[in-house]
Design a protein around this motif. Structure first.
Motif, PDB file in Angstrom:
ATOM      1  N   TYR A   1     -76.459 -27.532  -4.477  1.00 28.02           N
ATOM      2  CA  TYR A   1     -76.658 -28.779  -5.224  1.00 28.02           C
ATOM      3  C   TYR A   1     -77.015 -28.498  -6.684  1.00 28.02           C
ATOM      4  N   THR A   2     -78.040 -27.690  -6.907  1.00 26.41           N
ATOM      5  CA  THR A   2     -78.431 -27.389  -8.296  1.00 26.41           C
ATOM      6  C   THR A   2     -77.269 -26.744  -9.041  1.00 26.41           C
ATOM      7  N   THR A   3     -76.604 -25.822  -8.361  1.00 22.60           N
ATOM      8  CA  THR A   3     -75.549 -25.064  -9.025  1.00 22.60           C
ATOM      9  C   THR A   3     -74.379 -25.984  -9.379  1.00 22.60           C
ATOM     10  N   ILE A   4     -74.050 -26.894  -8.480  1.00 24.69           N
ATOM     11  CA  ILE A   4     -72.947 -27.826  -8.728  1.00 24.69           C
ATOM     12  C   ILE A   4     -73.310 -28.793  -9.858  1.00 24.69           C
ATOM     13  N   ALA A   5     -74.550 -29.268  -9.859  1.00 28.26           N
ATOM     14  CA  ALA A   5     -74.959 -30.194 -10.928  1.00 28.26           C
ATOM     15  C   ALA A   5     -74.882 -29.496 -12.280  1.00 28.26           C
ATOM     16  N   ALA A   6     -75.377 -28.268 -12.337  1.00 22.03           N
ATOM     17  CA  ALA A   6     -75.330 -27.527 -13.608  1.00 22.03           C
ATOM     18  C   ALA A   6     -73.876 -27.270 -14.002  1.00 22.03           C
ATOM     19  N   ASP A   7     -73.049 -26.981 -13.008  1.00 20.26           N
ATOM     20  CA  ASP A   7     -71.629 -26.718 -13.275  1.00 20.26           C
ATOM     21  C   ASP A   7     -70.957 -27.954 -13.880  1.00 20.26           C
ATOM     22  N   ALA A   8     -71.242 -29.120 -13.319  1.00 17.64           N
ATOM     23  CA  ALA A   8     -70.623 -30.348 -13.832  1.00 17.64           C
ATOM     24  C   ALA A   8     -71.051 -30.576 -15.284  1.00 17.64           C
ATOM     25  N   LEU A   9     -72.329 -30.336 -15.572  1.00 17.41           N
ATOM     26  CA  LEU A   9     -72.804 -30.545 -16.941  1.00 17.41           C
ATOM     27  C   LEU A   9     -72.181 -29.531 -17.892  1.00 17.41           C
ATOM     28  N   ALA A  10     -72.063 -28.292 -17.435  1.00 21.87           N
ATOM     29  CA  ALA A  10     -71.449 -27.266 -18.289  1.00 21.87           C
ATOM     30  C   ALA A  10     -69.981 -27.625 -18.567  1.00 21.87           C
ATOM     31  N   ARG A  11     -69.291 -28.049 -17.523  1.00 16.04           N
ATOM     32  CA  ARG A  11     -67.873 -28.411 -17.714  1.00 16.04           C
ATOM     33  C   ARG A  11     -67.740 -29.568 -18.691  1.00 16.04           C
ATOM     34  N   TYR A  12     -68.644 -30.542 -18.574  1.00 17.26           N
ATOM     35  CA  TYR A  12     -68.608 -31.688 -19.493  1.00 17.26           C
ATOM     36  C   TYR A  12     -68.808 -31.214 -20.939  1.00 17.26           C
ATOM     37  N   HIS A  13     -69.795 -30.353 -21.149  1.00 18.16           N
ATOM     38  CA  HIS A  13     -70.060 -29.917 -22.530  1.00 18.16           C
ATOM     39  C   HIS A  13     -68.924 -29.057 -23.083  1.00 18.16           C
ATOM     40  N   ARG A  14     -68.279 -28.296 -22.204  1.00 15.60           N
ATOM     41  CA  ARG A  14     -67.103 -27.551 -22.697  1.00 15.60           C
ATOM     42  C   ARG A  14     -66.047 -28.548 -23.159  1.00 15.60           C
ATOM     43  N   MET A  15     -65.873 -29.624 -22.397  1.00 15.15           N
ATOM     44  CA  MET A  15     -64.878 -30.637 -22.782  1.00 15.15           C
ATOM     45  C   MET A  15     -65.252 -31.317 -24.094  1.00 15.15           C
ATOM     46  N   ARG A  16     -66.536 -31.381 -24.380  1.00 13.20           N
ATOM     47  CA  ARG A  16     -66.965 -31.975 -25.652  1.00 13.20           C
ATOM     48  C   ARG A  16     -66.802 -31.004 -26.806  1.00 13.20           C
ATOM     49  N   GLY A  17     -66.386 -29.781 -26.502  1.00 17.19           N
ATOM     50  CA  GLY A  17     -66.200 -28.794 -27.553  1.00 17.19           C
ATOM     51  C   GLY A  17     -67.490 -28.084 -27.925  1.00 17.19           C
ATOM     52  N   ASP A  18     -68.545 -28.229 -27.100  1.00 15.72           N
ATOM     53  CA  ASP A  18     -69.795 -27.532 -27.411  1.00 15.72           C
ATOM     54  C   ASP A  18     -69.670 -26.047 -27.072  1.00 15.72           C
ATOM     55  N   ASP A  19     -70.451 -25.257 -27.777  1.00 18.09           N
ATOM     56  CA  ASP A  19     -70.489 -23.809 -27.546  1.00 18.09           C
ATOM     57  C   ASP A  19     -71.363 -23.628 -26.298  1.00 18.09           C
ATOM     58  N   THR A  20     -70.692 -23.548 -25.135  1.00 16.97           N
ATOM     59  CA  THR A  20     -71.404 -23.721 -23.864  1.00 16.97           C
ATOM     60  C   THR A  20     -71.649 -22.401 -23.150  1.00 16.97           C
ATOM     61  N   ARG A  21     -72.823 -22.284 -22.576  1.00 17.85           N
ATOM     62  CA  ARG A  21     -73.173 -21.123 -21.764  1.00 17.85           C
ATOM     63  C   ARG A  21     -73.843 -21.617 -20.493  1.00 17.85           C
ATOM     64  N   PHE A  22     -73.392 -21.095 -19.372  1.00 16.92           N
ATOM     65  CA  PHE A  22     -73.931 -21.545 -18.083  1.00 16.92           C
ATOM     66  C   PHE A  22     -74.334 -20.307 -17.289  1.00 16.92           C
TER      67      PHE A  22
ATOM     68  N   ALA B   1     -66.249 -18.988  -4.583  1.00 15.87           N
ATOM     69  CA  ALA B   1     -65.440 -19.780  -3.641  1.00 15.87           C
ATOM     70  C   ALA B   1     -65.593 -21.270  -3.902  1.00 15.87           C
ATOM     71  N   LEU B   2     -66.731 -21.684  -4.454  1.00 14.43           N
ATOM     72  CA  LEU B   2     -66.913 -23.107  -4.747  1.00 14.43           C
ATOM     73  C   LEU B   2     -66.417 -23.452  -6.161  1.00 14.43           C
ATOM     74  N   GLY B   3     -65.812 -22.488  -6.835  1.00 16.88           N
ATOM     75  CA  GLY B   3     -65.213 -22.756  -8.149  1.00 16.88           C
ATOM     76  C   GLY B   3     -66.240 -22.995  -9.249  1.00 16.88           C
ATOM     77  N   ILE B   4     -67.435 -22.442  -9.090  1.00 20.38           N
ATOM     78  CA  ILE B   4     -68.492 -22.627 -10.095  1.00 20.38           C
ATOM     79  C   ILE B   4     -68.124 -21.847 -11.363  1.00 20.38           C
ATOM     80  N   SER B   5     -68.344 -22.479 -12.518  1.00 23.97           N
ATOM     81  CA  SER B   5     -67.822 -21.896 -13.763  1.00 23.97           C
ATOM     82  C   SER B   5     -68.898 -21.182 -14.570  1.00 23.97           C
ATOM     83  N   ASN B   6     -69.846 -20.520 -13.877  1.00 30.93           N
ATOM     84  CA  ASN B   6     -70.899 -19.835 -14.642  1.00 30.93           C
ATOM     85  C   ASN B   6     -70.320 -18.731 -15.529  1.00 30.93           C
ATOM     86  N   ASP B   7     -70.929 -18.577 -16.711  1.00 36.60           N
ATOM     87  CA  ASP B   7     -70.452 -17.555 -17.646  1.00 36.60           C
ATOM     88  C   ASP B   7     -71.070 -16.198 -17.356  1.00 36.60           C
ATOM     89  N   ASP B   8     -72.176 -16.209 -16.640  1.00 38.89           N
ATOM     90  CA  ASP B   8     -72.862 -14.948 -16.363  1.00 38.89           C
ATOM     91  C   ASP B   8     -73.627 -15.133 -15.062  1.00 38.89           C
TER      92      ASP B   8
END
Ligand code: MSP
Length: 663
Positions: free
Chosen positions: A23-44, A83-90
């Motif tokens: 749950y936490t990981t998915i919520a953070a992932d959704a927020l990171a994906r949103y900020h990447r779409m906004r063009g922010d310099d994103t790190r997750f 496997a859950l497609g989480i987009s963490n950078d590190d």
């Protein structure tokens, strides 16, 4: 570019990833994906917390060294997120040298500030929380003091020599900081909780231990000669910094973090200890500590001792993904993020999940997409989609364009403030308006009248613009659905958050095909089958069975040419689930370096739990004729040792690319 740095807690390796971690990981992932779409310099960032008494004890119970345990369990988190497609950078592990170095730097700074001193600690300690407690923070159960979170007796730490951190010195500075930074601790109820706790008085904190040694050594010598390891929370919290490298490294631009997303169980460590350590070290504080609630399962706390609460996120998404596992992941993400606002507690039930799925995904979104694509396919030849500014000004046309602008604007504003559930609600406002639009404009009626071709073209443009916009707005939470939908629309433009004026300007490109069904409706029978197939996650890997006697004799010799007909390849297990009503079978998807993973049914379920296999390299007979087992296609065989009882799996002793030939 605006930096956006979001972190999850780093998870203890005394357990394997369950729904709560997901749950936490998915919520953070959704927020990171949103900020990447906004063009922010994103790190997750996410990772694992590998030191401390809890991990040491778990290892001891399993007859492993702490290092063996951490090396076994940390990859399970890495693989589960992959496997859950989480987009963490590190992914940071606290046993990595890069981490220890930064922990030492922080310790040095705190020591240089004069905030550390040696003294003796005596008091209660909860190994579950890895925290010291006073009796006023515990509850008496019979004779023994119990931790209120873990409901188990706490340990008495008797006169342990310890380094203390002058937490009391920061009581007022922390209160001042919180007062001056209203968005520092969110949502508000948690800020109030922290303020009350700090006001009740901060005592200096023991930040080293001498009674065990599974941790990062304290760099300062103890004049009495004791060797100390750094308190696991001081060690763990520093991961948020250590993953950005040393001072001066380019990634340090991400500090201070934009958001530490955490569960409510670990609020005090993040909102009291961590800011005080940082103040002492002269480092800026994170901008926001966002606390989410706690998921129970069918009314019960998720616990190792309660198998029914141990929903395996990967199995759940595999079962839920009727058309593909990735879409099952999306359906699970949607349910978890839509069902409850990020700060609230939630109760997972299959019923509530199926209701959400059927209502929002199968009906609302699914219907809109399939109706729209069908009508565009059917009528576009006579009325090519074209925006008509004159028509756009009124009635249903206007309502749809307004709904699109509102969804884009409100969706962004809500995601900017971590209100993910409400953002989805705003986005679904457009989905529902889209369906109303089809009913109101009745394109099939317009199509009967040649004079209405202009209006029909405008309606088709409206539907295609709605899908073009929705494919973007859903992308943070439903990334795979977005990808599939954009494919159906023939949309290869960059994935960014649309501008509120995007509706009129959406491309007129015709979809290349009729699309398909994203989320088929789940009837009672399918729901029951899914629920039955999601078996509880094992608390520990299955124990190895007793060794089997060596086989008595070897089969007759074969010619080399016969052997050469067998094509053996190295495969990597991507997913593994139990086959319902078959206790020996697991259903795997295995990457053999081909365009799509192989589906393989293997009789190894009594030796291996599914989650143990994900990410593992196996040897596969790749040219065995496919066959059906229990209705599932098996496109290969996994090599395993043992006769009736499986004792182990074949593998290679180096990490080699999937598909590598074995000779
Ligand atoms: N290692 C510490 C965190 C250190 S951060 C510097 C820890 N690890 S944990 O493995 O116990 O994970 C706790 C986190 O997992 C919670 O804060 C929350 O994010 C998530 N969850 C675990 N169970 C959960 C639920 N039942 N519901 C929601 N989230 C849960 O604490």
């Amino acid at each position: 570019m605006k930096p956006f740095y979001i972190t999850t807690p780093i998870y203890y390796v005394n357990d394997v990833p369950h729904l709560g971690h997901a749950y936490t990981t998915i919520a953070a992932d959704a927020l990171a994906r949103y900020h990447r779409m906004r063009g922010d310099d994103t790190r997750f960032l996410t990772g694992t917390d590998e030191h401390g008494q809890k991990v040491e004890e778990t290892a001891r119970k399993r007859g492993l060294t702490p290092r063996q345990l951490t090396d076994e369990v940390a990859p399970r988190f890495v693989d589960a997120w992959r496997a859950l497609g989480i987009s963490n950078d590190d992914f940071i592990r606290t046993t990595e040298p890069r981490h220890a170095k930064v922990v030492h730097d922080l310790w040095r700074k705190v020591a240089d500030a004069g905030d550390l001193y040696l003294a003796t600690y005596q008091g209660w300690y909860c190994v579950g929380c890895e925290a010291f407690y006073t009796e006023s923070q515990l509850e008496k159960n019979g004779e023994a003091w119990h931790c209120t979170t873990h409901k188990r007796p706490v340990d008495w730490v008797d006169k342990e020599r310890s380094w203390f951190f002058k937490l009391s010195k920061y009581q007022q500075p922390l209160l001042d900081y919180i007062a001056q930074h209203p968005s520092f601790i969110q949502p508000e109820q948690y800020r109030n909780e922290v303020v009350a706790f700090v006001k009740s008085g901060l005592k200096d904190l023991s930040v080293s231990r001498t009674s065990f040694d599974w941790g990062i050594p304290v760099p300062d010598p103890d004049p009495e000669g004791h060797s100390h390891v750094i308190y696991v929370w001081m060690d763990a919290l520093t991961n948020y910094l250590s993953a950005l490298g040393d001072e001066g490294s380019p990634e340090r631009r991400f500090w201070p973090a934009t958001c530490h997303l955490i569960g409510k169980d670990i609020l005090r460590f993040h909102a009291v200890y961590w800011p005080c350590f940082l103040m002492s070290a002269g480092l800026p504080l994170p901008r926001t500590i966002y606390t989410h609630g706690w998921w129970s399962v069918k009314g019960q706390k998720i616990a190792k001792s309660m198998p029914a609460t141990r929903i395996a996120p990967l199995e759940l998404s595999t079962q839920l993904g009727v058309t593909s596992r990735e879409l099952g992941v999306d359906a699970m993400r949607y349910y978890l993020l839509r069902e409850i606002p990020l700060g609230n507690d939630g109760d997972f039930t299959f019923d509530s999940m199926f209701s959400r799925y059927n209502a929002d995904l199968a009906n609302d979104l699914g219907n809109l997409v399939s109706r729209s694509l069908t009508m565009i396919g059917k009528f576009a030849p006579q009325a090519p989609p074209r925006h008509d500014a004159a028509l756009a000004a009124d009635g249903a046309h206007r309502a749809l364009a307004d709904a699109a602008a509102t969804a884009i604007r409100d969706g962004a504003a809500l995601l900017d403030t971590y209100a993910v559930s409400r953002a989805l609600e705003a986005i679904w406002g457009l989905v529902r308006e889209g369906n109303r639009y089809v009913d109101a404009t009745q394109p099939w009626v317009l199509a009967r009248d040649a004079a209405k071709a202009g209006e029909l073209g405008h309606v088709l443009h409206g539907l295609s613009a709605t899908m073009w916009i929705l494919a973007r707005l859903i992308a943070p939470v439903l990334p795979e659905t977005s990808r599939v939908l954009r494919g159906w629309l023939g949309d290869d433009t960059a994935l960014s958050w649309p501008d509120p004026a995007a509706f009129a300007a959406a491309p007129d490109r015709l979809p290349p095909g009729p699309g398909g069904v994203l989320f088929p409706r789940l009837d009672d029978k399918k729901q029951a089958a899914i629920e039955a197939a999601v078996l509880p996650l094992a608390a520990e890997p299955a124990a190895a069975p007793a060794p089997a006697p060596a086989p008595a004799s070897v089969a007759p010799a074969i010619a080399f040419d016969d052997f050469a007909k067998v094509e053996l390849r190295v495969g990597k297990v991507l997913t593994a689930v139990r086959v319902p009503k078959a206790d020996k079978l697991l259903h795997l998807s295995v990457d053999l370096g081909e365009s799509k993973p192989r589906s393989i049914v293997a009789g190894i379920a009594q030796r291996y739990a599914p989650e143990e296999l994900v990410g593992r390299q196996v040897l596969v007979v790749a040219n065995l004729a496919p066959r059906k087992m229990r209705g599932l296609e098996s496109e290969g065989m996994i090599l395993a040792a043992g006769d009736d009882a499986i004792l182990g799996l074949g593998g290679v002793d180096a990490d080699v690319p999937p598909g590598t030939r074995v000779r």
